[in-house]
Design a protein around this motif. Sequence first.
Motif, PDB file in Angstrom:
ATOM      1  N   LYS A  87       0.806  -1.224  -0.105  1.00  0.00           N
ATOM      2  CA  LYS A  87      -0.002  -0.049   0.326  1.00  0.00           C
ATOM      3  C   LYS A  87       0.913   1.394   0.072  1.00  0.00           C
ATOM      4  N   LEU A  88       1.932   1.091   0.663  1.00  0.00           N
ATOM      5  CA  LEU A  88       3.112   2.288   0.891  1.00  0.00           C
ATOM      6  C   LEU A  88       3.508   2.563  -0.464  1.00  0.00           C
ATOM      7  N   ARG A  89       3.787   1.559  -1.235  1.00  0.00           N
ATOM      8  CA  ARG A  89       4.474   1.712  -2.549  1.00  0.00           C
ATOM      9  C   ARG A  89       3.436   2.266  -3.613  1.00  0.00           C
ATOM     10  N   GLU A  90       2.226   1.869  -3.392  1.00  0.00           N
ATOM     11  CA  GLU A  90       1.153   2.282  -4.345  1.00  0.00           C
ATOM     12  C   GLU A  90       0.951   3.849  -4.186  1.00  0.00           C
ATOM     13  N   LEU A  91       0.994   4.260  -2.991  1.00  0.00           N
ATOM     14  CA  LEU A  91       0.872   5.858  -2.787  1.00  0.00           C
ATOM     15  C   LEU A  91       2.093   6.535  -3.203  1.00  0.00           C
ATOM     16  N   ILE A  92       3.230   5.995  -2.913  1.00  0.00           N
ATOM     17  CA  ILE A  92       4.590   6.741  -3.176  1.00  0.00           C
ATOM     18  C   ILE A  92       4.730   6.589  -4.954  1.00  0.00           C
ATOM     19  N   ASP A  93       4.120   5.867  -5.572  1.00  0.00           N
ATOM     20  CA  ASP A  93       4.143   5.741  -6.898  1.00  0.00           C
ATOM     21  C   ASP A  93       3.166   6.733  -7.583  1.00  0.00           C
ATOM     22  N   ARG A  94       2.172   7.364  -6.841  1.00  0.00           N
ATOM     23  CA  ARG A  94       1.434   8.357  -7.304  1.00  0.00           C
ATOM     24  C   ARG A  94       1.845   9.732  -7.271  1.00  0.00           C
ATOM     25  N   LEU A  95       3.030   9.805  -6.558  1.00  0.00           N
ATOM     26  CA  LEU A  95       3.720  11.170  -6.236  1.00  0.00           C
ATOM     27  C   LEU A  95       4.845  11.344  -7.453  1.00  0.00           C
ATOM     28  N   MET A 110      11.481  30.505  -3.039  1.00  0.00           N
ATOM     29  CA  MET A 110      10.021  31.116  -2.640  1.00  0.00           C
ATOM     30  C   MET A 110       8.844  30.814  -3.860  1.00  0.00           C
ATOM     31  N   PRO A 111       8.174  29.810  -3.316  1.00  0.00           N
ATOM     32  CA  PRO A 111       7.133  29.144  -4.202  1.00  0.00           C
ATOM     33  C   PRO A 111       6.082  30.230  -4.385  1.00  0.00           C
ATOM     34  N   GLU A 112       5.218  29.897  -5.553  1.00  0.00           N
ATOM     35  CA  GLU A 112       4.105  30.710  -5.732  1.00  0.00           C
ATOM     36  C   GLU A 112       3.074  30.320  -4.744  1.00  0.00           C
ATOM     37  N   PRO A 113       2.102  31.251  -4.405  1.00  0.00           N
ATOM     38  CA  PRO A 113       1.145  30.968  -3.407  1.00  0.00           C
ATOM     39  C   PRO A 113       0.159  29.827  -3.754  1.00  0.00           C
ATOM     40  N   ASP A 114      -0.131  29.493  -5.013  1.00  0.00           N
ATOM     41  CA  ASP A 114      -0.666  28.486  -5.586  1.00  0.00           C
ATOM     42  C   ASP A 114      -0.169  27.138  -5.632  1.00  0.00           C
ATOM     43  N   ASP A 115       1.301  27.298  -5.656  1.00  0.00           N
ATOM     44  CA  ASP A 115       1.914  26.030  -5.502  1.00  0.00           C
ATOM     45  C   ASP A 115       1.530  25.010  -4.599  1.00  0.00           C
ATOM     46  N   VAL A 116       1.652  23.558  -4.750  1.00  0.00           N
ATOM     47  CA  VAL A 116       1.095  22.879  -3.585  1.00  0.00           C
ATOM     48  C   VAL A 116       2.155  22.729  -2.745  1.00  0.00           C
ATOM     49  N   ALA A 117       1.903  22.773  -1.448  1.00  0.00           N
ATOM     50  CA  ALA A 117       2.900  22.890  -0.282  1.00  0.00           C
ATOM     51  C   ALA A 117       2.861  21.403   0.321  1.00  0.00           C
ATOM     52  N   VAL A 118       1.837  20.629   0.559  1.00  0.00           N
ATOM     53  CA  VAL A 118       1.347  19.552   1.115  1.00  0.00           C
ATOM     54  C   VAL A 118       0.435  18.684   0.578  1.00  0.00           C
ATOM     55  N   VAL A 119       0.660  17.297   0.232  1.00  0.00           N
ATOM     56  CA  VAL A 119       0.095  16.466  -0.401  1.00  0.00           C
ATOM     57  C   VAL A 119      -0.350  15.306   0.985  1.00  0.00           C
ATOM     58  N   LEU A 120      -1.858  15.189   1.069  1.00  0.00           N
ATOM     59  CA  LEU A 120      -2.109  14.317   2.249  1.00  0.00           C
ATOM     60  C   LEU A 120      -3.303  13.268   1.420  1.00  0.00           C
ATOM     61  N   PHE A 121      -3.015  12.059   1.699  1.00  0.00           N
ATOM     62  CA  PHE A 121      -4.092  11.050   1.365  1.00  0.00           C
ATOM     63  C   PHE A 121      -4.873  10.778   2.503  1.00  0.00           C
ATOM     64  N   THR A 122      -6.082  10.825   2.038  1.00  0.00           N
ATOM     65  CA  THR A 122      -7.466  10.430   2.740  1.00  0.00           C
ATOM     66  C   THR A 122      -7.279   9.256   3.134  1.00  0.00           C
ATOM     67  N   SER A 123      -8.238   8.990   4.194  1.00  0.00           N
ATOM     68  CA  SER A 123      -8.223   7.565   4.911  1.00  0.00           C
ATOM     69  C   SER A 123      -8.716   6.469   4.259  1.00  0.00           C
ATOM     70  N   GLY A 124      -9.358   6.867   3.157  1.00  0.00           N
ATOM     71  CA  GLY A 124     -10.092   5.696   2.352  1.00  0.00           C
ATOM     72  C   GLY A 124     -11.013   4.788   3.133  1.00  0.00           C
ATOM     73  N   THR A 125     -11.658   5.210   4.133  1.00  0.00           N
ATOM     74  CA  THR A 125     -12.543   4.444   4.748  1.00  0.00           C
ATOM     75  C   THR A 125     -13.734   3.885   3.915  1.00  0.00           C
ATOM     76  N   THR A 126     -14.286   4.630   3.129  1.00  0.00           N
ATOM     77  CA  THR A 126     -15.258   4.003   1.941  1.00  0.00           C
ATOM     78  C   THR A 126     -14.664   3.846   0.627  1.00  0.00           C
ATOM     79  N   SER A 127     -13.553   4.342   0.111  1.00  0.00           N
ATOM     80  CA  SER A 127     -12.964   4.259  -1.068  1.00  0.00           C
ATOM     81  C   SER A 127     -11.405   4.334  -1.146  1.00  0.00           C
TER      82      SER A 127
END
Length: 503
Positions: free
Chosen positions: A86-94, A135-152
């Motif tokens: 599961k961890l490698r699946e998430l890493i592969d999506r980054l 100095m990134p742009e304000p709309d640049d992505v700072a953090v990516v968080l995966f949801t818990s996936g309790t239903t999907s």
Amino acid sequence: MSISLLLDMAASSAPDRVAVVSDELRWTAGHLNTLTEGGAGVIQGSGARTVAYVGTGGALLPLLIFSSARAGVSFAPLNYRLSGVKLRELIDRLEDPLLICDSDYVDSVGGYEGRLLRSEDFLDAAASADPVSEMPEPDDVAVVLFTSGTTSAPKAVELSHNNLVSYITGTVDFASADPDDVALICVPPYHVAGVGAALSNLYAGRKMVYLRSFDPAEWVRLINSERVTTATVVPTMLDRVITEIKRAGTTLPTLRNLAYGGSKVPLPLVRTALELLPEVGFVNAYGLTETSSTIAVLGPEDHRAARASDDPAVVRRLGSVGRPVPGIEVEIRDELGAVLGPDEPGELFVRGEQVSGKYTGIGSVLDENGWFPTKDVAVLDAEGYLFIGGRSDDTIIRGGENIAPAEIEDVLVEHPGVREVAVVGVEDAEWGQIIVAVVVPEEGADPDPEELRTYVRGTLRGSRTPDRVVFRDGLPATPTGKVLRRELIDELTLDAAVGGAGQ
């Protein structure tokens, strides 16, 4: 504005203030600032576009958050409790990741062939690398968080610098903490509350003490040894803390505020906590990953007023999540999108600068006016207090009638023989779905299923009475206390298919 400017401000105003305590580490704001510049150099030198992290956090969490920001890349803390697959699946999506991993979890990602640094090696390298500060742009992505996936399947939520800075500056005053303010942080690093705690406490000027692996006795010990003034827990942690305080007869003389959230807390537990810790100000914080953390708060005065009042409307607010924080608008809508009035249940929509609503590979799900559909069933009362009734996906449809599980759970949990309960819908040939209450009894209790059904029928109309009551030693849940209803439904469906147990 980049989130790294929050650290710049903290380090400039009080460089010698102890900012982070984690195990044997004690870092000042100035030292953390210097380390993040070196950490940014390490990240930039790797050529990565994302920093992924597998581990329990502690001091490494703020270091990686700000180092990634200064390197101009996004940061993605991952759930270290997942399997290697599961961890490698998430890493592969980054996007083009550098994986930083605590030593205890290197084996969990065995077979990963990309860039990988052990946490201690990153820390050593950060101490000597050439400093970098993009100095990134304000709309640049700072953090990516995966949801818990309790239903999907888990979704990758993208929080921009602007989302996170808007949340912090809208809810926290800079350097507002008293000199003796100390926060105890025990939420996992991959949860939005963990990210928010690192940003908000640093910005407020509050020392952060990390408990990387939750244990109620150690939590109590740290509260007293570090003279902690504020802490945040999820419901399962609160339950264990209250049990430990009762067992040990401990007092918490320095604790001024205790926030709880992450999932719904049973009212009997809240009332017990208020009685046991009358000098503590309790805070119920409600938010989502997609909203950069908290969007509504029930504060200490609200708790005290609800506990002391004879007015049913005021007493009822103890079960609410309070009112929206500054900068957040809320609406309750029906299935056709019409905005509903007070005490009319519908889906909660929210809007504000801190709201992202954007997912990797999916894009933004905000409507044309910037509103985010939370998928939470909710009600606003006439005074603007928000009541959350659970996920719309959890709604039970029995005989064509929509039934919110929370409505039944709120009744059953008040029974003296019930410690925890989850109500789910299980497929049925006659009714479409039937109502099944999964009950964890209080220690030493042996409630009768028919007695519990009668108890519900005494408060709610008959169609809300559970068709079945089953008993379990515990409920499957995420580390932040969200019940894994799909696991319960799958188990109960299998039981029914093979003529399994139940009442």
